[in-house]
Write a protein that holds these residues in place. Structure first.
Motif, PDB file in Angstrom:
ATOM      1  N   PHE A  96       5.420  10.710   7.572  1.00 55.05           N
ATOM      2  CA  PHE A  96       4.112  10.309   7.046  1.00 55.05           C
ATOM      3  C   PHE A  96       4.052   8.802   6.851  1.00 55.05           C
ATOM      4  O   PHE A  96       4.947   8.210   6.256  1.00 55.05           O
ATOM      5  CB  PHE A  96       3.860  11.030   5.713  1.00 55.05           C
ATOM      6  CG  PHE A  96       2.596  10.619   5.003  1.00 55.05           C
ATOM      7  CD1 PHE A  96       1.375  10.638   5.658  1.00 55.05           C
ATOM      8  CD2 PHE A  96       2.625  10.233   3.671  1.00 55.05           C
ATOM      9  CE1 PHE A  96       0.213  10.263   5.003  1.00 55.05           C
ATOM     10  CE2 PHE A  96       1.465   9.871   3.004  1.00 55.05           C
ATOM     11  CZ  PHE A  96       0.256   9.885   3.673  1.00 55.05           C
ATOM     12  N   PRO A  98       1.609   6.281   5.068  1.00 57.16           N
ATOM     13  CA  PRO A  98       0.405   6.207   4.240  1.00 57.16           C
ATOM     14  C   PRO A  98      -0.510   5.043   4.627  1.00 57.16           C
ATOM     15  O   PRO A  98      -0.114   4.176   5.404  1.00 57.16           O
ATOM     16  CB  PRO A  98       0.943   6.029   2.820  1.00 57.16           C
ATOM     17  CG  PRO A  98       2.373   5.769   2.929  1.00 57.16           C
ATOM     18  CD  PRO A  98       2.811   5.921   4.335  1.00 57.16           C
ATOM     19  N   HIS A 100      -1.373   2.616   2.891  1.00 63.46           N
ATOM     20  CA  HIS A 100      -1.022   1.347   2.243  1.00 63.46           C
ATOM     21  C   HIS A 100       0.439   1.053   2.555  1.00 63.46           C
ATOM     22  O   HIS A 100       1.183   1.948   2.931  1.00 63.46           O
ATOM     23  CB  HIS A 100      -1.223   1.444   0.730  1.00 63.46           C
ATOM     24  CG  HIS A 100      -0.667   2.701   0.141  1.00 63.46           C
ATOM     25  ND1 HIS A 100       0.676   2.908  -0.049  1.00 63.46           N
ATOM     26  CD2 HIS A 100      -1.278   3.837  -0.259  1.00 63.46           C
ATOM     27  CE1 HIS A 100       0.859   4.103  -0.561  1.00 63.46           C
ATOM     28  NE2 HIS A 100      -0.301   4.704  -0.689  1.00 63.46           N
ATOM     29  N   SER A 102       4.002   0.831   1.952  1.00 60.14           N
ATOM     30  CA  SER A 102       4.959   1.372   0.983  1.00 60.14           C
ATOM     31  C   SER A 102       6.326   0.868   1.382  1.00 60.14           C
ATOM     32  O   SER A 102       6.984   1.466   2.215  1.00 60.14           O
ATOM     33  CB  SER A 102       4.929   2.895   1.017  1.00 60.14           C
ATOM     34  OG  SER A 102       3.632   3.344   0.779  1.00 60.14           O
ATOM     35  N   MET A 103       6.692  -0.234   0.808  1.00 54.97           N
ATOM     36  CA  MET A 103       7.910  -0.909   1.265  1.00 54.97           C
ATOM     37  C   MET A 103       8.777  -1.323   0.080  1.00 54.97           C
ATOM     38  O   MET A 103       8.240  -1.694  -0.965  1.00 54.97           O
ATOM     39  CB  MET A 103       7.535  -2.199   2.008  1.00 54.97           C
ATOM     40  CG  MET A 103       6.694  -1.990   3.223  1.00 54.97           C
ATOM     41  SD  MET A 103       7.756  -1.463   4.533  1.00 54.97           S
ATOM     42  CE  MET A 103       6.730  -1.703   5.921  1.00 54.97           C
TER      43      MET A 103
END
Lengths: 328, 521
Positions: A96, A98, A100, A102-103
């Motif tokens: 998945f 997302p 935004h 996501s790191m």
């Protein structure tokens, strides 16, 4: 490339259960329905677009598919497994991304991928090989030791895609993967997605960039106000409501009575001149005439043909027809 | 110049009015005031002067809440805009630094001062009840307001200097510790220097140190409040503490103003300002070990606690601290080794609690802030395993403090015996469980509030311990009266331990549930 491609053959796709099977999915936030009685299927090995206006219920549906949200009613199956009852095994088959970033910004690109590889239970040797492959695929080999915080938005998006691929999932769920990317990065991303589809991955992509989805996807689902408005092949959507196939004929020179002469040809339903251009829009009946027959008939009229192409609806038009305007 | 300030003030007040937690905080504050009234009534039955008791409890309650507000509420004024990356937008809107500073800090200060003003009628009730004069009430409120203004500006300065709310809160806590212990510290240094003969008693340096220590003590709100509460208080309403606190607040505000532009520059604009580059130890891939079978443990250990370099640094720093305590106790204060070892044990215990609470406040909150929770929740790992892996990743970071704690215990004559007691006696488990409850609460709040989980957990623990103490005392008395006193005490503690353990278990269950909710947001 070491990714698995067990689902790549059409025969295998026929035999395998649908990659995603959503049945009567409903979910509400308070008294507002985000998704209501949604039904759609995504075939294994397909590149499926998921389109809808803001607030239509795309992200909610995606979260239900990727096991993050337990739906209030209905079922979601991924490769035949219920996402609520078998969430752990479903998670092994999906990747998945997302909408935004996501790191872990303090990790290097390699550490980030290594961490997720280890979390999916890959051995050190497997991780070395897979990370090398995904970095090559996303063209990030030269930035492997860079801190994620120092990467541009497009590069972070590539790292995010690389992270999704580390576990070699069969199904990729991508929520607005091209948002905020410059045109070059967007085109490159689309190329990567095509390559992944060729490797046998099923890709479910939610996006607002309709022109690219129309080119990329072989099937599409349109959602609006939590309800599915269309789900099926892209081809059928773009031809939908056109009772007869329509072609645009470009001619050289002036042909004052060409429209009337064309209409007299058996099988041609209508022929009209395109306003202000040396072109004619011709609709014909498949049962009487095929495309080559139509072209032959036109040439028999002695017309000098410079172009001849099917007129298709744009996805934007289909989208506008199927969805409602205004804020919701 | 102030157009922007008013806009920010207006926005903040509207936002506060819409937030449920603002109203919950006010309701809980009112409950605490009523509790103080009941407490004053109960104690007056045995001790008299109910007005003074009510006034004392209200004043110290205010002191505690203002301190907590300073750590959380005031210390995030600017850092919250930095974290949400909206500070640049405010600057682009043409609001100058002083406008932003005033707009962001005044709304919070106004809200806090309103809470003080709202209680004023209750304190006048204290005068009616007897034992306290109007002068004392006015002096106490003047003192508290000055302290609040100081804290608001210390918090403002910290939030300007620090990029993250948590580090701004940490800096504010350090400043607060120095503020409250300045008198004691300076007095201790003076005593050590005169005891060792480095400074002659009664000399000019000694007198200067003594007057500095007195000034440090007089500037503390605690000293001032104790003086105000004393019978026969007849000093001026606006004392040295209020004047010095307001002056220090002005200095802090001016410093925040002066440094605003340089400290609030976007760190991404220049690589030299990047916090990641400022990290003291190497960042390259080869510098860290790779994750193996427990990647979540690895991640927390490397990125929350700082990994092996941080362990080595702490091992040396805490070792030096231990040696300094032992050496200073012997050289300057002529304390016995046992007593010095006790200081070491308490210092290391304190460090372990502080360290672990800082880690717990970050392990979930950082994931929430970086929006990485959905990725973690989608891993094929059960949520409880994920949570405990994260906790396990932080545990090695406590080893340096634990090592020096054991050294302290080894020096203590009955150290081993005390460790044994800690393992078998429910009355000793109680302390570990209370710390466990505090840490669990911190973890829970870090998934509920965007900023200030640690102070909120602290406030809940303090309130809970006040209520818990009231409930626990009668039970303890009853159990002690039933049979053997020691057995009764341990039995009572066992009951309390079970209650606390159940609370921890319940909260941990809710953390799992909360993680799923946050990941799906």
């Amino acid at each position: 490339m070491s990714f698995s491609s067990s689902r790549s053959s059409p025969q295998a796709a026929q035999a395998a259960p649908a990659a995603i099977d959503v049945t009567n999915l409903s979910h509400s936030f308070g008294n507002r329905w985000a998704v209501r009685n949604a039904n759609f299927t995504v075939q294994t090995g397909s590149l499926h677009g998921f389109v809808g206006p803001n607030g239509a219920g795309k992200t909610t549906s995606l979260k239900a598919i990727c096991t993050l949200l337990a739906p209030h009613s209905g079922t979601v199956r991924v490769f035949g497994q219920d996402v609520v009852l078998h969430s752990k095994s479903v998670r092994r088959t999906i990747g998945f991304m997302p909408d935004h970033f996501s790191m872990y910004r303090r990790m290097t690109v390699y550490e980030y991928l290594d961490f997720f590889g280890a979390a999916y239970g890959l051995t050190t040797a497997q991780r070395d090989r897979v990370i090398k492959d995904v970095l090559a695929l996303t063209d990030m080999e030269s930035r492997r030791d860079d801190l994620i915080s120092g990467l541009s938005r497009g590069m972070q998006q590539r790292v995010s895609l690389a992270r999704v691929l580390v576990s070699d999932p069969d199904l990729l769920l991508l929520d607005e993967p091209a948002s905020g990317l410059d045109p070059r990065a967007r085109i490159e991303l689309m190329e990567i997605l095509r390559e992944l589809q060729l490797m046998g991955k099923t890709i479910f992509i939610s996006s607002h960039i309709l022109s690219e989805l129309a080119e990329l996807c072989d099937s599409v689902t349109i959602i609006d106000v939590g309800r599915i408005k269309y789900s099926g092949s892209m081809q059928a959507l773009l031809q939908k409501n056109a009772e007869h196939p329509t072609y645009i004929l470009g001619v050289q020179g002036q042909w004052p009575d060409l429209a009337e002469r064309l209409q007299a040809v058996p099988g041609i339903v209508s022929a009209e001149r395109v306003e202000g251009r040396p072109e004619y829009r011709i609709a014909f009946d498949w049962s009487v005439l095929d495309t080559s027959g139509l072209l032959r008939a036109v040439l028999d009229l002695g017309v000098t043909v410079v172009s001849f192409a099917e007129e298709r609806r744009h996805l934007n038009e289909a989208f506008m027809d199927l969805t409602e305007g205004g804020l919701r | 110049m102030f157009t922007g300030s008013f806009a920010l003030l207006h926005r903040a007040l509207r936002l506060d009015a819409r937030l449920l937690q603002t109203h919950l905080f006010r309701v809980s504050f009112a409950v605490l005031i009523y509790f103080s009234l009941v407490w004053a009534h109960v104690t007056s039955l045995s001790f008299g002067a109910p007005g003074l008791k009510l006034f004392e409890s209200l004043t110290y309650l205010n002191l505690g809440l203002i301190t907590l507000a300073g750590i959380s509420f005031f210390a995030t004024a600017i850092s919250e805009e930095k974290e949400e990356e909206t500070l640049g937008l405010l600057k682009m809107a043409g609001i100058n630094p002083i406008g932003i500073l005033l707009g962001k800090s005044t709304s919070r200060l106004v809200g806090a001062i309103l809470l003080l003003m709202v209680q004023f009628p209750f304190t006048l009730l204290a005068i009616t009840l007897g034992g306290v004069t109007l002068g004392q009430v006015l002096a106490a409120y003047c003192s508290l307001t000055a302290y609040m203004v100081l804290l608001a500006n210390v918090g403002l300065l910290s939030s300007v200097v620090q990029r993250r709310g948590s580090s701004a809160s940490a800096v504010t806590v350090i400043v607060l510790i120095l503020y409250f212990s300045a008198g004691l510290l300076l007095g201790g240094i003076r005593l050590g220097l005169t005891n060792s003969g480095a400074v002659a008693a009664g000399s000019g340096v000694d007198r200067k140190l003594q007057s500095l220590a007195e000034l440090g003590s007089d500037a503390s709100v605690l000293t001032r409040l104790m003086a105000i509460m004393a019978t026969g208080f007849s000093e001026s309403v606006f004392g040295f503490q209020a004047a010095s606190n307001v002056a220090a607040a002005v200095v802090c505000f001016l410093l925040a103003w002066a440094g605003f532009n340089s400290f609030t520059r976007d760190w991404r604009a220049t690589s030299a300002l990047s916090p990641h580059r400022a990290w003291p130890w190497p960042r390259s891939r080869g510098a860290r070990r790779r994750p193996q079978r427990h990647p979540l443990v690895w991640k927390e250990f490397q990125f929350i606690t700082g990994g092996f370099p941080a362990i080595w640094v702490k091992l040396v720093a805490y070792g030096l601290m231990t040696l300094s305590i032992l050496w200073a106790a012997d050289r300057y204060y002529a304390y016995s080794l046992d007593r010095a070892a006790l200081f070491v044990v308490f210092a290391m215990l304190g460090l372990m609690v502080v360290e672990s609470s800082l880690y717990v406040s970050r392990i979930f909150h950082d994931e929430w802030r970086e929006r990485t929770l959905p990725l973690l929740m989608m891993l094929p790992i059960a949520t409880p395993r994920m949570v405990y892996s994260k906790v396990a990743g932080c545990l090695p970071a406590l080893l340096p403090a634990l090592l020096w704690l054991l050294v302290g215990c080894a020096i203590l004559p009955d150290g081993v015996e005390q460790i044994g007691k800690a393992l078998i006696l429910p009355s000793r488990w109680f302390y570990a469980l209370v710390i466990g409850l505090f840490l669990t609460l911190t973890g829970f709040f870090s998934l509920v509030v965007r900023w200030g989980a640690l102070p909120l957990a602290l406030a809940v623990m303090l309130t809970g311990s006040a209520f818990g103490g009231c409930c626990f005392s009668p039970m303890l008395s009853f159990l002690m009266s039933v049979g053997d006193q020691a057995v009764g005490v341990e039995g009572a503690f066992l009951c309390v331990d079970i209650v606390v353990a159940l609370l921890i278990a319940g909260l941990q269950f809710d953390i799992h549930r909360r993680l799923e909710i946050v990941a799906a947001q």
